[in-house]
Write a protein that holds these residues in place. Structure first.
Motif, PDB file in Angstrom:
ATOM      1  N   LEU A  85      -4.215  -8.437  -0.304  1.00 42.49           N
ATOM      2  CA  LEU A  85      -4.403  -7.082   0.217  1.00 42.49           C
ATOM      3  C   LEU A  85      -3.053  -6.356   0.236  1.00 42.49           C
ATOM      4  CD1 LEU A  85      -6.838  -7.693   3.210  1.00 42.49           C
ATOM      5  CD2 LEU A  85      -7.369  -6.686   0.980  1.00 42.49           C
TER       6      LEU A  85
ATOM      7  N   GLY B  81      -6.294  -3.846   7.244  1.00 43.58           N
ATOM      8  CA  GLY B  81      -6.569  -5.157   6.649  1.00 43.58           C
ATOM      9  C   GLY B  81      -8.010  -5.597   6.804  1.00 43.58           C
ATOM     10  N   THR B  82      -8.894  -4.677   7.189  1.00 45.05           N
ATOM     11  CA  THR B  82     -10.272  -5.095   7.471  1.00 45.05           C
ATOM     12  C   THR B  82     -11.287  -4.689   6.398  1.00 45.05           C
ATOM     13  OG1 THR B  82     -10.554  -3.092   8.772  1.00 45.05           O
ATOM     14  CG2 THR B  82      -9.973  -5.102   9.976  1.00 45.05           C
ATOM     15  N   CYS B  83     -10.943  -3.706   5.566  1.00 46.63           N
ATOM     16  CA  CYS B  83     -11.965  -3.230   4.619  1.00 46.63           C
ATOM     17  C   CYS B  83     -11.928  -3.983   3.292  1.00 46.63           C
ATOM     18  CB  CYS B  83     -11.818  -1.727   4.373  1.00 46.63           C
ATOM     19  SG  CYS B  83     -10.364  -1.285   3.395  1.00 46.63           S
ATOM     20  N   GLY B  84     -10.824  -4.617   3.004  1.00 40.48           N
ATOM     21  CA  GLY B  84     -10.721  -5.410   1.777  1.00 40.48           C
ATOM     22  C   GLY B  84     -10.698  -4.586   0.498  1.00 40.48           C
ATOM     23  N   ARG B  85     -10.441  -3.262   0.603  1.00 41.87           N
ATOM     24  CA  ARG B  85     -10.554  -2.405  -0.576  1.00 41.87           C
ATOM     25  C   ARG B  85      -9.247  -2.241  -1.354  1.00 41.87           C
ATOM     26  NH1 ARG B  85     -15.328   0.412   0.560  1.00 41.87           N
ATOM     27  NH2 ARG B  85     -15.337   1.300  -1.535  1.00 41.87           N
ATOM     28  N   CYS B  86      -8.135  -2.717  -0.799  1.00 45.07           N
ATOM     29  CA  CYS B  86      -6.847  -2.416  -1.442  1.00 45.07           C
ATOM     30  C   CYS B  86      -6.277  -3.628  -2.179  1.00 45.07           C
ATOM     31  CB  CYS B  86      -5.861  -1.905  -0.390  1.00 45.07           C
ATOM     32  SG  CYS B  86      -5.472  -3.148   0.847  1.00 45.07           S
TER      33      CYS B  86
ATOM     34  N   HIS C  88       0.850  -1.195   0.000  1.00 46.63           N
ATOM     35  CA  HIS C  88       0.000   0.000   0.000  1.00 46.63           C
ATOM     36  C   HIS C  88       0.887   1.246   0.000  1.00 46.63           C
ATOM     37  CE1 HIS C  88      -3.415   2.518   0.770  1.00 46.63           C
ATOM     38  NE2 HIS C  88      -4.214   1.479   0.809  1.00 46.63           N
TER      39      HIS C  88
ATOM     40  N   LYS D 119      -7.308   2.498  -2.457  1.00 49.25           N
ATOM     41  CA  LYS D 119      -8.382   2.732  -1.491  1.00 49.25           C
ATOM     42  C   LYS D 119      -7.932   2.252  -0.114  1.00 49.25           C
ATOM     43  CE  LYS D 119     -12.174   2.595  -4.717  1.00 49.25           C
ATOM     44  NZ  LYS D 119     -13.071   1.714  -5.457  1.00 49.25           N
ATOM     45  N   SER D 120      -8.462   2.903   0.907  1.00 47.01           N
ATOM     46  CA  SER D 120      -8.020   2.549   2.244  1.00 47.01           C
ATOM     47  C   SER D 120      -9.058   2.996   3.259  1.00 47.01           C
ATOM     48  CB  SER D 120      -6.680   3.229   2.533  1.00 47.01           C
ATOM     49  OG  SER D 120      -6.355   3.088   3.874  1.00 47.01           O
TER      50      SER D 120
ATOM     51  N   CYS E 170      -2.166  -3.735   1.788  1.00 39.83           N
ATOM     52  CA  CYS E 170      -1.729  -3.265   3.109  1.00 39.83           C
ATOM     53  C   CYS E 170      -1.197  -4.404   3.980  1.00 39.83           C
ATOM     54  CB  CYS E 170      -2.869  -2.523   3.814  1.00 39.83           C
ATOM     55  SG  CYS E 170      -4.239  -3.581   4.271  1.00 39.83           S
TER      56      CYS E 170
ATOM     57  N   CYS F 137     -10.121   1.369   5.810  1.00 36.28           N
ATOM     58  CA  CYS F 137      -9.769   0.977   7.178  1.00 36.28           C
ATOM     59  C   CYS F 137      -8.427   1.548   7.612  1.00 36.28           C
ATOM     60  CB  CYS F 137      -9.754  -0.538   7.293  1.00 36.28           C
ATOM     61  SG  CYS F 137      -8.419  -1.296   6.368  1.00 36.28           S
TER      62      CYS F 137
ATOM     63  N   GLY G  70      -5.507   0.856   6.367  1.00 34.36           N
ATOM     64  CA  GLY G  70      -4.419  -0.126   6.293  1.00 34.36           C
ATOM     65  C   GLY G  70      -4.475  -1.181   7.378  1.00 34.36           C
TER      66      GLY G  70
HETATM   67 FE1  FES Z   1      -8.297  -1.761   4.175  1.00 29.63          FE
HETATM   68 FE2  FES Z   1      -6.100  -2.757   2.999  1.00 29.63          FE
HETATM   69  S1  FES Z   1      -6.632  -0.719   3.334  1.00 29.63           S
HETATM   70  S2  FES Z   1      -7.794  -3.803   3.764  1.00 29.63           S
END
Ligand code: FES
Length: 682
Positions: free
Chosen positions: A74, A42-47, A24, A35-36, A76, A38, A40
């Motif tokens: 991911l 590791g909880t939002c799954g967007r990266c 990231h 995208k981020s 991040c 959360c 970084g």
């Molecule tokens: Fe949210 Fe990587 S920034 S999972």
């Protein structure tokens, strides 16, 4: 530390990063924002990204089974332990964010409108090289006294103190450099107390590297950081991304509510913005291979709420009548106190605000232009969720802020979206056939409509007679005109031509009414300022439009819908992100720092809810372009589309409908404004 090469595809951007850095941050170092949501964790799954070559260390995190099946990881949670080739899918990137920094759009070229030469160079930090005599049994003063003498010999005047960090390192540093040293001096003083200098850094030997500083704009939506060479004022790197505070709400009011009503809320918001800034700073430093230590000053500009949240000040009374901020002038703090990952003792200056809803970003914008130097009347407008404006000249300045709602930033409109690739920014509707031609940002397939596209849509729907002056829809013989769930709507792009492929992009009558309210509020604010000064619109000689939104605005359409005054186009200038430009000036010049204080005191804040004509002006401005057509002579000169679109009977019916629609719009507007006292500044 070993460095590894990472190539990001399809951009083909290559970056060298220290081994162990996560992907990231590596992407950020390559100038690519992922995208981020959360931050970084590791909880939002967007990266999610795909490793095409090389073997990184892949951690866990919340990634959907489908994404795993596609071979995604991911960013991040993935550490660079090998040379890599990495693909960033479109869905994972924020790189489409258009920097609100003046580097894009039709802005005035920076060098044609840079006031630094006028202000003169006197940066917040400068370096001085000293050559000190070696101590001896007879010359046995302390290291610090020796250093202070050396500075005096170099012509440094005034009281000089030293930060504890620099003092702790001093004995070894002086000896390492054989009594040659380079001293970074910060000007901590304010106008009232006179100059006070502080040694923030001492380097062994004579360093040729300049002192580096940051010019920062904290916007409600976007944050921008410029890395500046403080020996010349040159901007070396520009970085921008969305403010992570967005996870707590889109506008300042919802963020104030979170800060004041949730346990730990104020800290959540402070942390979110500081993390956003640190991500941008890290990316800029990596690009120049600089250490945090080398960044020795920062100047921050933001609206009053953003300044409060950045400094951790209680913002609760900003949203409650009589709208009182904790402060409008802010103390100079240290980077460590702010949480900024630069030299911990670097001074961080937050530019002063005028009032709760006219902040340091506007003061900073006024630094970037030269209203206070001119006889002629100038209007400065910064359009966003709030419209903030200043009207004035060298003798007087008034300012106000009005809530425009989120429509021009993509909120509250069925297919509204931010100005990112795929957002419609221009459109044409052919009279008679009603065929629509759209232009999107980046030429991508259409996904929605950006604020500038909405302005175009209003103007074009009106010019072909689909809507009347009050924004009411009139049936036209074309299948694009239809009745949807929310009432009449017009199809701009058929589903099969969109990015999503499953829904037509439409603009509805209720969208149009929302847009009318937003543009009505902006124009009413301008008129109220003019009326307060008893000036007609044509008294305005120059108009400066700030902000990323302004950079993409279609001027003619903005006048046709009655958002901007009907003035000749040559009076208008688009100046991009004037807030970050003003921050740089304050970073680079004492004159600018003093002027910021003076400007903040000079501007008279006009509270639009009190004792003026704003409400009447607002109601009058809820028409296209306005109830009083004499205010828009160039628009009035064009034949009315109602007459073109219908026959004689139809015209009469249309006029009646328009009149009814107008009355309805007036009463709706009145109700909305009465219901939204707080929304004055949402
Ligand atoms: Fe949210 Fe990587 S920034 S999972």
């Amino acid at each position: 530390m070993n460095r590894r090469t990472v190539r990001f595809m399809p951009d083909n951007r290559v970056v060298q990063v220290p081994e162990g850095m996560d992907l990231h941050r590596a992407a950020a170092a390559a100038g690519l924002e992922l995208k981020s949501v959360c931050g970084g964790e590791g909880t939002c799954g967007r990266c999610a990204v795909k490793i095409l070559e090389g073997k990184p260390e892949v951690g866990g995190g919340n990634l959907s089974p489908r994404a795993k099946k596609q071979g995604l990881v991911l960013a991040c949670r993935t550490l660079v332990t090998d040379d890599l080739v990495v693909e960033i899918p479109a869905d994972s990137r924020l790189a489409d964010h258009q920097l609100a920094d003046g580097s894009t759009g039709r802005v005035l070229a920076e060098n044609t409108y840079d006031r630094l030469a006028e202000f003169g160079l006197s940066p917040l930090c400068r370096k001085v090289k000293v050559k000190l005599p070696e101590p001896s049994v007879t010359e046995n003063g302390s290291d610090l006294s020796r250093l202070l003498l050396g500075l005096k010999e170099q012509g440094v005047e005034g009281d000089i103190t030293i930060s504890l960090d620099a003092l702790r390192a001093l004995p070894e540093t002086l000896r390492q450099g054989s009594w040659d040293a380079t001293v970074t001096l910060a000007e901590i003083s304010c106008r009232e107390t006179g100059p006070r200098l502080e040694i923030v850094r001492v380097e062994a030997g004579h360093s040729e590297a300049p002192p580096y500083g940051l010019a920062i704009d904290i916007g409600t939506t976007s944050n921008v950081v410029h890395l500046v060479d403080m020996s010349t004022g040159t901007v070396l790197e520009r970085r921008g991304t969305y403010n992570r505070q967005a996870m707590y709400g889109d506008d300042v009011i919802t963020r104030i509510i979170h800060a004041t009503e949730e346990k730990g809320g104020l800290n959540d918001l402070r942390k979110a913005v500081v993390e956003t800034l640190n991500g941008l700073i890290e990316s800029a430093l990596l690009a120049r291979d600089l250490d945090q230590e080398e960044i020795v000053a920062a100047v921050v500009a933001g609206n009053t709420t953003m300044a409060h949240l950045f400094l951790g000040l209680w913002p609760g009374y900003i949203r409650l009548e009589p709208y009182i901020p904790a402060a409008t002038s802010f103390p100079v703090i240290r980077a460590a106190e702010a949480g900024l990952q630069i030299n911990p003792v670097a001074p961080v200056l937050t530019l002063p605000a005028v009032a709760s809803y006219v902040g340091g970003d506007i003061v900073s914008g006024m630094l970037a232009i030269d209203v206070e130097e001119h006889e002629e009347v100038t209007l400065f407008i910064d359009i966003g969720t709030n419209g903030e404006m200043v009207l004035g000249n060298k003798d007087w300045m008034i300012t106000c802020s009005c809530s425009m709602g989120p429509c021009f930033e993509g909120g509250g409109i069925t297919f509204g979206m931010r100005a990112v690739p795929g957002a419609i920014q221009r459109l044409e509707i052919e009279p008679g056939t009603y065929e629509v031609k759209v232009t999107t940002i980046g030429g991508a397939r259409p996904r929605g409509i950006a604020g500038t596209g909405l302005i175009d849509a209003l103007a074009k729907l009106r010019s072909v007679g689909i809507i009347d002056r009050a924004g009411a829809f009139h049936r036209v013989p074309n299948r694009r005109w239809r009745t949807g769930a929310e009432g009449p709507e017009f199809v701009l792009v058929w589903a099969e031509d969109t990015e999503q492929g499953n829904q037509d992009i439409v603009i509805s009558e209720s969208d149009v009414k929302n847009l009318l309210r937003a543009k009505g509020a902006a124009y009413a604010a301008i008129r109220t300022m003019l009326q307060t000064m008893e000036l007609p619109p044509e008294a305005i000689s120059r108009v400066f439009i700030a902000g990323a939104f302004g950079s993409y605005l279609n001027l003619r359409d903005s006048i046709e819908i009655g958002l901007l005054p009907d003035l000749p186009p040559e009076r208008y200038s688009f100046i991009g992100n004037s807030s970050v430009k003003g921050s740089r000036l304050a970073l680079m010049s004492r004159v600018a720092r003093d002027k910021a204080e003076t400007l903040a005191h000079q501007m008279t804040n006009l509270e639009l809810s009190e004792g003026n004509t704003f409400m009447e002006e607002f109601v009058s401005a809820l028409f296209l372009p306005h109830t009083d057509l004499s205010l828009f002579p160039s628009v009035a000169a064009v034949p009315s589309p109602d007459a073109n679109a219908a026959g004689a009977a139809g015209t009469a019916a249309a006029s009646n409908e328009a009149a009814v629609g107008a009355g309805e719009a007036q009463s709706q507007a009145q109700t909305q404004v009465n219901n939204e006292n707080e929304g004055q500044h949402s």
